[in-house]
Design an enzyme around this catalytic site. Structure first.
Site, mmCIF file in Angstrom:
data_model
loop_
_atom_site.group_PDB
_atom_site.id
_atom_site.type_symbol
_atom_site.label_atom_id
_atom_site.label_comp_id
_atom_site.label_asym_id
_atom_site.label_seq_id
_atom_site.Cartn_x
_atom_site.Cartn_y
_atom_site.Cartn_z
ATOM 1 C CB CYS A 39 -14.174 1.103 0.160
ATOM 2 S SG CYS A 39 -13.363 2.699 0.204
ATOM 3 N NE ARG A 92 -4.097 0.624 1.739
ATOM 4 C CZ ARG A 92 -5.076 0.777 2.493
ATOM 5 N NH1 ARG A 92 -5.464 1.445 3.402
ATOM 6 N NH2 ARG A 92 -6.234 0.046 1.994
ATOM 7 C CG HIS A 115 -8.280 -0.069 -2.653
ATOM 8 N ND1 HIS A 115 -7.535 -1.088 -2.312
ATOM 9 C CD2 HIS A 115 -9.067 0.044 -1.691
ATOM 10 C CE1 HIS A 115 -7.783 -1.282 -1.017
ATOM 11 N NE2 HIS A 115 -8.793 -0.531 -0.413
ATOM 12 C CD GLN A 132 -13.169 -2.096 -0.426
ATOM 13 O OE1 GLN A 132 -12.339 -1.986 0.431
ATOM 14 N NE2 GLN A 132 -14.424 -2.567 -0.101
ATOM 15 N NE ARG A 153 -10.323 -5.382 0.940
ATOM 16 C CZ ARG A 153 -9.683 -4.491 1.268
ATOM 17 N NH1 ARG A 153 -9.979 -3.152 1.889
ATOM 18 N NH2 ARG A 153 -8.234 -4.258 0.922
ATOM 19 C CG ASP A 193 -13.529 6.250 -1.127
ATOM 20 O OD1 ASP A 193 -13.370 6.087 0.167
ATOM 21 O OD2 ASP A 193 -12.451 6.347 -1.830
HETATM 22 N N1 NVA Z 1 -9.968 6.714 -1.395
HETATM 23 C C1 NVA Z 1 -9.567 6.155 -0.236
HETATM 24 C C2 NVA Z 1 -9.782 4.695 0.156
HETATM 25 C C3 NVA Z 1 -9.330 4.339 1.517
HETATM 26 C C4 NVA Z 1 -9.563 2.778 1.530
HETATM 27 C C5 NVA Z 1 -8.236 6.674 0.112
HETATM 28 O O1 NVA Z 1 -7.323 6.293 -0.849
HETATM 29 O O2 NVA Z 1 -7.654 6.951 1.152
HETATM 30 N N1 CP Z 2 -11.354 0.026 2.757
HETATM 31 C C1 CP Z 2 -9.992 -0.115 3.038
HETATM 32 O O1 CP Z 2 -9.292 -0.375 2.188
HETATM 33 O O2 CP Z 2 -9.893 0.194 4.251
HETATM 34 P P1 CP Z 2 -8.578 0.284 5.201
HETATM 35 O O3 CP Z 2 -8.018 1.630 4.865
HETATM 36 O O4 CP Z 2 -8.890 0.359 6.589
HETATM 37 O O5 CP Z 2 -7.553 -0.876 4.896
#
Ligand code: NVA
Ligand code: CP
Length: 305
Positions: free
Chosen positions: A260, A105, A132, A135, A288, A220
């Site tokens: 998500c 990540r 992502h 997800q 997930r 989101d």
């Molecule tokens: N769009 C959000 C998704 C979090 C799971 C982010 O990138 O922070």
């Molecule tokens: N939806 C998701 O990826 O959540 P986290 O940021 O908690 O991993």
């Protein structure tokens, strides 16, 4: 051995492979609930490189690899040489010589790509600024479990044209659905992605119009990780972009809504819908775990072949 397979976007798997993955996730969920021993990969090591915060992704991968008989190591930039400037390529060569699978990540999507290009073992994108895909596996599994195939359905994205929205664009192609994107002007996803999928993906800035007759509404956060300083300004521009009962009233009678998570009640989704007893959002989060176990199994087996 054939070239190492990775999962950096949904386009790394064929539509048929994705369908198999969803079905396997459903099956693994059933097996897990029935108490079946799923430790098919004893001694397997999973490296988890996280440069951004996470609850669901971290817990689901750590629990998931334990279910499969392996173990995870969590690597943050603060505690590794990655945070002190060791090149991602060198890190990939070293880490992938010691483990069987990697989850990353990070910020730029190119970082995940560069890691994968130098990795001997499968690399899974656990979220980048652009995509992502994990997800989406959970979202698609959740839709299939509750409503059956999503092929031919209409999906409405409500909010920022961000990493989740762009993953929905890839999903529209791979899972064969129509995607309407209701985002504020100026917050559209990448133009080249829209162009490449213009046969099934459209921008409709008015959420009430975009949601009309849709089978699934998805949203989101208004400001993603790394955009914290834009939160106040975005909150003004995104105000009309909330999934709430009025918007659901425009959708098909049996429409689902997803998020998500983490969610901000009263911003991108109303508290009423977040806390509704029949929401599938908690199934979506739990999936997930199951979807990613199916993903790890598939990649580990592919890398053995
Ligand atoms: N769009 C959000 C998704 C979090 C799971 C982010 O990138 O922070
Ligand atoms: N939806 C998701 O990826 O959540 P986290 O940021 O908690 O991993």
């Amino acid at each position: 051995m054939s070239a190492t397979r990775h999962f950096l976007t949904l386009l790394d798997f064929s539509p048929q492979e994705l369908q198999q993955l969803i079905q396997r996730g459903i099956e693994m969920k059933r097996e897990h609930r029935a108490g079946k021993d799923q430790r098919a990969f004893p001694g397997t090591s999973l490296a988890m490189i996280f440069s951004k915060s996470s609850t669901r992704t971290r817990v689901s991968f750590e629990a998931g690899i334990a279910h499969l008989g392996g173990q995870a190591m969590f690597l943050s930039p603060q505690d590794t040489q990655l945070g002190r400037g060791e090149p991602i390529e060198d890190s990939a060569r070293v880490i992938s010589s010691m483990v069987d699978i990697v989850v990353i990540r990070t910020f730029g999507h190119d970082i995940a790509q560069r890691f994968a290009a130098n990795s001997k073992v499968p690399v899974i994108n656990a979220l980048t600024d652009d995509y992502h895909p994990c997800q989406l596996l959970a979202d698609m599994q959740t839709y299939v479990e509750h409503r059956g195939s999503i092929a031919g359905k209409s999906v409405c994205w409500v909010g920022d044209g961000n990493n989740m929205c762009q993953s929905y664009i890839n999903a529209a192609r791979q899972f064969d659905f129509e995607l309407r994107i209701a985002c504020p002007p100026g917050f559209e996803p990448k133009a080249e992605l829209l162009e490449a999928n213009s046969d099934r993906v459209h921008i409709e800035h008015d959420p009430m119009v975009a949601a009309r007759g849709c089978d699934l509404l998805v949203t989101d956060v208004w400001a993603s990780m790394g955009q914290e300083e834009e939160q106040l300004e975005r909150a003004k521009q995104f105000k009309p972009y909330q999934i709430n009962s009025a918007l659901m009233g425009e959708a098909a009678g049996d429409a689902l809504y997803m998020h998500c998570l983490p969610a901000h009640r009263g911003e991108e989704i109303s508290a009423q819908l977040m806390d509704a007893p029949d929401t599938v959002i908690w199934d979506e989060a739990e999936n997930r775990l199951h979807a990613q176990k199916a993903l790890m199994e598939t990649l580990l087996l592919a890398n053995r072949a």
